[in-house]
Design an enzyme around this catalytic site. Structure first.
Site, PDB file in Angstrom:
ATOM      1  N   GLU A  95       0.841  -1.214   0.000  1.00 29.29           N
ATOM      2  CA  GLU A  95       0.000   0.000   0.000  1.00 29.29           C
ATOM      3  C   GLU A  95       0.872   1.259   0.000  1.00 29.29           C
ATOM      4  O   GLU A  95       0.559   2.244  -0.677  1.00 29.29           O
ATOM      5  CB  GLU A  95      -0.950   0.003   1.207  1.00 29.29           C
ATOM      6  CG  GLU A  95      -2.083  -1.003   1.047  1.00 29.29           C
ATOM      7  CD  GLU A  95      -3.283  -0.720   1.954  1.00 29.29           C
ATOM      8  OE1 GLU A  95      -3.077  -0.313   3.100  1.00 29.29           O
ATOM      9  OE2 GLU A  95      -4.418  -0.904   1.491  1.00 29.29           O
ATOM     10  N   LYS A 151     -12.912   0.446  -1.178  1.00 27.03           N
ATOM     11  CA  LYS A 151     -11.938   0.872  -0.146  1.00 27.03           C
ATOM     12  C   LYS A 151     -12.403   2.185   0.505  1.00 27.03           C
ATOM     13  O   LYS A 151     -12.335   2.351   1.731  1.00 27.03           O
ATOM     14  CB  LYS A 151     -10.568   1.040  -0.801  1.00 27.03           C
ATOM     15  CG  LYS A 151      -9.463   1.436   0.140  1.00 27.03           C
ATOM     16  CD  LYS A 151      -8.866   0.270   0.882  1.00 27.03           C
ATOM     17  CE  LYS A 151      -7.685   0.663   1.730  1.00 27.03           C
ATOM     18  NZ  LYS A 151      -7.506  -0.178   2.892  1.00 27.03           N
TER      19      LYS A 151
HETATM   20  P1  FAD Z   1      -3.587   0.803  17.282  1.00 27.82           P
HETATM   21  O1  FAD Z   1      -4.196   1.308  16.028  1.00 27.82           O
HETATM   22  O2  FAD Z   1      -2.104   0.560  17.300  1.00 27.82           O
HETATM   23  O3  FAD Z   1      -3.949   1.837  18.468  1.00 27.82           O
HETATM   24  C1  FAD Z   1      -3.311   1.772  19.722  1.00 27.82           C
HETATM   25  C2  FAD Z   1      -3.519   3.086  20.455  1.00 27.82           C
HETATM   26  O4  FAD Z   1      -2.905   2.995  21.743  1.00 27.82           O
HETATM   27  C3  FAD Z   1      -2.882   4.304  19.756  1.00 27.82           C
HETATM   28  O5  FAD Z   1      -3.744   5.411  19.860  1.00 27.82           O
HETATM   29  C4  FAD Z   1      -1.611   4.536  20.578  1.00 27.82           C
HETATM   30  O6  FAD Z   1      -1.191   5.902  20.567  1.00 27.82           O
HETATM   31  C5  FAD Z   1      -2.050   4.112  21.954  1.00 27.82           C
HETATM   32  N1  FAD Z   1      -0.943   3.670  22.804  1.00 27.82           N
HETATM   33  C6  FAD Z   1       0.016   2.760  22.477  1.00 27.82           C
HETATM   34  N2  FAD Z   1       0.843   2.589  23.518  1.00 27.82           N
HETATM   35  C7  FAD Z   1       0.402   3.402  24.498  1.00 27.82           C
HETATM   36  C8  FAD Z   1       0.848   3.652  25.818  1.00 27.82           C
HETATM   37  N3  FAD Z   1       1.916   3.043  26.337  1.00 27.82           N
HETATM   38  N4  FAD Z   1       0.159   4.539  26.573  1.00 27.82           N
HETATM   39  C9  FAD Z   1      -0.943   5.191  26.087  1.00 27.82           C
HETATM   40  N5  FAD Z   1      -1.391   4.977  24.834  1.00 27.82           N
HETATM   41  C10 FAD Z   1      -0.728   4.095  24.058  1.00 27.82           C
HETATM   42  N6  FAD Z   1      -6.273  -3.254   8.845  1.00 27.82           N
HETATM   43  C11 FAD Z   1      -7.396  -3.399   8.096  1.00 27.82           C
HETATM   44  O7  FAD Z   1      -8.324  -4.144   8.492  1.00 27.82           O
HETATM   45  N7  FAD Z   1      -7.545  -2.753   6.893  1.00 27.82           N
HETATM   46  C12 FAD Z   1      -6.599  -1.916   6.408  1.00 27.82           C
HETATM   47  O8  FAD Z   1      -6.769  -1.346   5.319  1.00 27.82           O
HETATM   48  C13 FAD Z   1      -5.421  -1.731   7.171  1.00 27.82           C
HETATM   49  N8  FAD Z   1      -4.467  -0.888   6.730  1.00 27.82           N
HETATM   50  C14 FAD Z   1      -3.338  -0.682   7.484  1.00 27.82           C
HETATM   51  C15 FAD Z   1      -2.381   0.217   6.997  1.00 27.82           C
HETATM   52  C16 FAD Z   1      -1.221   0.434   7.728  1.00 27.82           C
HETATM   53  C17 FAD Z   1      -0.201   1.406   7.191  1.00 27.82           C
HETATM   54  C18 FAD Z   1      -1.019  -0.249   8.959  1.00 27.82           C
HETATM   55  C19 FAD Z   1       0.248  -0.010   9.743  1.00 27.82           C
HETATM   56  C20 FAD Z   1      -1.955  -1.154   9.443  1.00 27.82           C
HETATM   57  C21 FAD Z   1      -3.142  -1.369   8.707  1.00 27.82           C
HETATM   58  N9  FAD Z   1      -4.139  -2.252   9.161  1.00 27.82           N
HETATM   59  C22 FAD Z   1      -5.281  -2.430   8.416  1.00 27.82           C
HETATM   60  C23 FAD Z   1      -4.033  -2.909  10.483  1.00 27.82           C
HETATM   61  C24 FAD Z   1      -4.789  -2.049  11.535  1.00 27.82           C
HETATM   62  O9  FAD Z   1      -4.399  -0.711  11.424  1.00 27.82           O
HETATM   63  C25 FAD Z   1      -4.562  -2.557  12.963  1.00 27.82           C
HETATM   64  O10 FAD Z   1      -5.009  -3.894  13.046  1.00 27.82           O
HETATM   65  C26 FAD Z   1      -5.334  -1.676  13.954  1.00 27.82           C
HETATM   66  O11 FAD Z   1      -4.829  -0.366  13.939  1.00 27.82           O
HETATM   67  C27 FAD Z   1      -5.297  -2.233  15.377  1.00 27.82           C
HETATM   68  O12 FAD Z   1      -6.035  -1.366  16.198  1.00 27.82           O
HETATM   69  P2  FAD Z   1      -5.665  -1.193  17.745  1.00 27.82           P
HETATM   70  O13 FAD Z   1      -6.658  -0.228  18.301  1.00 27.82           O
HETATM   71  O14 FAD Z   1      -5.530  -2.530  18.378  1.00 27.82           O
HETATM   72  O15 FAD Z   1      -4.214  -0.559  17.770  1.00 27.82           O
HETATM   73  P1  NAD Z   2       2.547  -8.621   7.081  1.00 25.14           P
HETATM   74  O1  NAD Z   2       2.884  -9.638   8.091  1.00 25.14           O
HETATM   75  O2  NAD Z   2       1.256  -8.688   6.352  1.00 25.14           O
HETATM   76  O3  NAD Z   2       3.712  -8.538   5.993  1.00 25.14           O
HETATM   77  C1  NAD Z   2       5.079  -8.468   6.358  1.00 25.14           C
HETATM   78  C2  NAD Z   2       5.931  -8.931   5.197  1.00 25.14           C
HETATM   79  O4  NAD Z   2       7.297  -8.773   5.528  1.00 25.14           O
HETATM   80  C3  NAD Z   2       5.701 -10.404   4.849  1.00 25.14           C
HETATM   81  O5  NAD Z   2       5.447 -10.487   3.480  1.00 25.14           O
HETATM   82  C4  NAD Z   2       7.023 -11.070   5.265  1.00 25.14           C
HETATM   83  O6  NAD Z   2       7.366 -12.167   4.444  1.00 25.14           O
HETATM   84  C5  NAD Z   2       8.016  -9.919   5.089  1.00 25.14           C
HETATM   85  N1  NAD Z   2       9.233 -10.059   5.898  1.00 25.14           N
HETATM   86  C6  NAD Z   2       9.337 -10.461   7.194  1.00 25.14           C
HETATM   87  N2  NAD Z   2      10.635 -10.443   7.591  1.00 25.14           N
HETATM   88  C7  NAD Z   2      11.366 -10.011   6.535  1.00 25.14           C
HETATM   89  C8  NAD Z   2      12.749  -9.782   6.324  1.00 25.14           C
HETATM   90  N3  NAD Z   2      13.677  -9.967   7.287  1.00 25.14           N
HETATM   91  N4  NAD Z   2      13.153  -9.343   5.112  1.00 25.14           N
HETATM   92  C9  NAD Z   2      12.242  -9.132   4.122  1.00 25.14           C
HETATM   93  N5  NAD Z   2      10.933  -9.343   4.255  1.00 25.14           N
HETATM   94  C10 NAD Z   2      10.477  -9.772   5.460  1.00 25.14           C
HETATM   95  O7  NAD Z   2       2.671  -7.223   7.872  1.00 25.14           O
HETATM   96  P2  NAD Z   2       2.189  -5.780   7.477  1.00 25.14           P
HETATM   97  O8  NAD Z   2       2.182  -5.600   6.009  1.00 25.14           O
HETATM   98  O9  NAD Z   2       3.014  -4.864   8.309  1.00 25.14           O
HETATM   99  O10 NAD Z   2       0.692  -5.752   8.004  1.00 25.14           O
HETATM  100  C11 NAD Z   2       0.428  -5.842   9.420  1.00 25.14           C
HETATM  101  C12 NAD Z   2      -1.023  -6.243   9.646  1.00 25.14           C
HETATM  102  O11 NAD Z   2      -1.871  -5.206   9.172  1.00 25.14           O
HETATM  103  C13 NAD Z   2      -1.422  -7.512   8.907  1.00 25.14           C
HETATM  104  O12 NAD Z   2      -2.302  -8.242   9.698  1.00 25.14           O
HETATM  105  C14 NAD Z   2      -2.154  -6.995   7.679  1.00 25.14           C
HETATM  106  O13 NAD Z   2      -3.157  -7.893   7.240  1.00 25.14           O
HETATM  107  C15 NAD Z   2      -2.771  -5.709   8.205  1.00 25.14           C
HETATM  108  N6  NAD Z   2      -2.900  -4.738   7.089  1.00 25.14           N
HETATM  109  C16 NAD Z   2      -4.032  -4.845   6.330  1.00 25.14           C
HETATM  110  C17 NAD Z   2      -4.181  -3.985   5.253  1.00 25.14           C
HETATM  111  C18 NAD Z   2      -5.432  -4.089   4.412  1.00 25.14           C
HETATM  112  O14 NAD Z   2      -6.306  -4.888   4.731  1.00 25.14           O
HETATM  113  N7  NAD Z   2      -5.549  -3.309   3.341  1.00 25.14           N
HETATM  114  C19 NAD Z   2      -3.193  -3.021   4.968  1.00 25.14           C
HETATM  115  C20 NAD Z   2      -2.053  -2.958   5.776  1.00 25.14           C
HETATM  116  C21 NAD Z   2      -1.913  -3.831   6.847  1.00 25.14           C
END
Ligand code: FAD
Ligand code: NAD
Length: 404
Positions: free
Chosen positions: A169, A377
């Site tokens: 992404e 999306k």
């Molecule tokens: P988080 O989103 O990590 O929230 C945790 C919160 O706790 C934050 O506000 C943080 O500031 C706070 N916090 C942390 N530590 C402390 C502390 N010590 N004290 C006080 N506050 C604290 N999933 C999907 O289903 N679809 C997607 O399209 C998707 N896209 C993603 C894109 C990216 C770039 C990334 C990184 C992840 C994506 N994911 C996606 C995965 C998804 O974002 C996570 O599964 C989700 O954010 C988890 O939610 P959470 O509330 O458990 O944690």
């Molecule tokens: P991921 O686990 O999906 O992907 C990590 C990738 O890094 C894997 O392909 C793995 O083989 C690779 N990798 C691990 N160690 C490595 C190394 N030493 N060298 C090179 N490659 C290595 O993790 P993510 O992309 O960070 O996503 C985290 C979570 O957030 C997942 O559960 C994912 O499904 C979710 N997510 C979802 C979306 C969406 O639904 N659109 C978008 C972003 C993240």
């Protein structure tokens, strides 16, 4: 007896959704609720790759917590959790200490580092709003200081470690943004290299292979080079060491971006709750094993499917968990101990490839690409806003511009 005290740790998707659901369901005198978060804002973690590439302003992703909660029902405390002790029922914050009757742990994820030497020091990531901002600024600074000509000119090389969902992404957004970056800083596009190093033999391993192949081809056409079956082993200030089938190679880096997976918040390791690297295998009702008053949800919770596989941590699952957690807390407040079990309803997965394309797997494994996937999306992104903050938030922060 006073009102039962519910403490929610973290205001990511898990914590904020639990809080807003509780405030709808509970009356003023049903409970005393405290929500603790590091920052005064919630951020849409699922949009951070856009902030990191500069295709979406940081402010669009952040939502002030006081706009989401009703202060008569929930007290927001901006502070950082430093320790959880479930046996003593105590939470340590940097500035104070709290106790609770019921606890919801929703502290989310951290980037997994696999103890790779140099990774912490020399890599950029997009796991939090601040990390995404730093990443964007560092990449921009590489463009700003690059010179196109000269005896020692090397390509401006951006390397992404990990070609999973986050990596793909981000690459979609970065390739959309590339010509703007080149124009703004007078860098010739042929002098920019984007390399992705992925340990598995395919990108997005575990996802539909045709969709993964589509994403890879799409990005290759936009200039991204993929090194598959290649592992990042060491990270240095201006190069990384990778290994493929025993052969070791150095790849120079102007910026190294780490997107190779996540793990649960390390705070969980010392909480007293049984865990595996911070992840808590929760009971069916989302409570921590052995603790009837502690719920663990979101990326700190480990949930198994009926086939015995763990679900990957996602926002989709987190939002569903938060609703069940909130309704179980309401039951407990009313003295009902028959709590609901959590069942994940998989509504499909969509991944963006920048602004102009997306891929996904929806309704009974139907594949989707292109405009349909982009629209879906945006619907997902907008639905989350609506669930958290209703129509006002959707109108303020929603994504309505298509195919730009
Ligand atoms: P988080 O989103 O990590 O929230 C945790 C919160 O706790 C934050 O506000 C943080 O500031 C706070 N916090 C942390 N530590 C402390 C502390 N010590 N004290 C006080 N506050 C604290 N999933 C999907 O289903 N679809 C997607 O399209 C998707 N896209 C993603 C894109 C990216 C770039 C990334 C990184 C992840 C994506 N994911 C996606 C995965 C998804 O974002 C996570 O599964 C989700 O954010 C988890 O939610 P959470 O509330 O458990 O944690
Ligand atoms: P991921 O686990 O999906 O992907 C990590 C990738 O890094 C894997 O392909 C793995 O083989 C690779 N990798 C691990 N160690 C490595 C190394 N030493 N060298 C090179 N490659 C290595 O993790 P993510 O992309 O960070 O996503 C985290 C979570 O957030 C997942 O559960 C994912 O499904 C979710 N997510 C979802 C979306 C969406 O639904 N659109 C978008 C972003 C993240």
């Amino acid at each position: 007896m006073g009102k039962p005290r519910i403490v929610i740790l973290g205001a990511g998707y898990a914590g904020i959704m639990t809080a807003v659901t509780l405030q709808k369901k509970l009356r003023l005198d049903d409970a005393e609720i405290q929500l603790i978060n590091k920052h005064a804002y919630h951020y849409q973690t699922t949009w951070l790759h856009e902030n990191a590439a500069g295709t979406l302003a940081d402010e669009r992703t952040k939502i002030a917590i006081d706009q989401l909660i009703d202060p008569r029902k929930i007290e927001f405390i901006q502070d950082t959790v430093t320790h959880i002790d479930v046996d003593e029922k105590k939470i340590n914050l940097v500035q104070s200490e709290l106790d609770y009757d019921y606890l919801v742990v929703a502290l989310g994820f951290e980037m997994e580092t696999f103890q790779i030497p140099g990774l912490k020091e020399y890599s950029l990531s997009m796991g939090t709003s601040n990390q995404a901002k730093i990443l964007r600024e560092q990449v921009e600074s590489q463009f700003a200081t690059y010179t196109n000509t000269g005896a020692n000119t090397h390509p401006l090389t951006i390397v992404v470690g990990g070609g999973g969902f986050t990596g793909v992404e981000y690459l979609g957004e970065l390739t959309d943004q590339l010509s703007n970056l080149c124009k703004a800083h007078n860098v010739k596009q042929e002098n920019v290299k984007i390399i992705t190093v992925e340990a598995a033999p395919t990108v997005m391993p575990g996802f539909d292979s045709e969709l993964g192949e589509y994403a890879m081809q799409y990005l290759e056409e936009r200039g991204v080079e993929f090194r598959l079956g290649t592992k990042v082993k060491i990270v240095k200030r201006d190069y990384i060491v990778v290994e493929k089938a025993g052969a070791v190679e150095e790849i120079p880096t102007s910026a190294f971006i780490w997107s190779a997976g996540v793990r649960a918040n390390k705070i969980m390791e010392k909480s007293g709750i049984s865990n595996n690297k911070g992840s808590v295998k929760v009971n069916a009702d989302l409570r921590a094993p052995g603790y009837h008053n502690v719920f663990v949800i979101g990326d700190c919770a480990l949930i198994y499917s009926e086939d015995g596989e763990t679900y990957p941590p996602t926002a989709q699952m987190t939002m569903q968990e938060a609703k069940v957690c909130a309704s179980n807390l309401v039951k407990l407040m009313k003295g009902d101990v028959n709590l609901d079990a959590f069942y994940f309803k998989d509504r499909g997965t969509i991944a963006s490839l920048g602004r102009k394309d997306a891929i996904g797997n929806i309704f009974n494994n139907r594949k989707t690409f292109g405009k349909e996937a982009i629209v879906l999306k945006q619907i997902i992104d907008n639905r989350v806003l609506y669930q958290i903050g209703g129509w006002p938030l959707l109108f303020k922060k929603g994504k309505f511009k298509l195919f730009h």
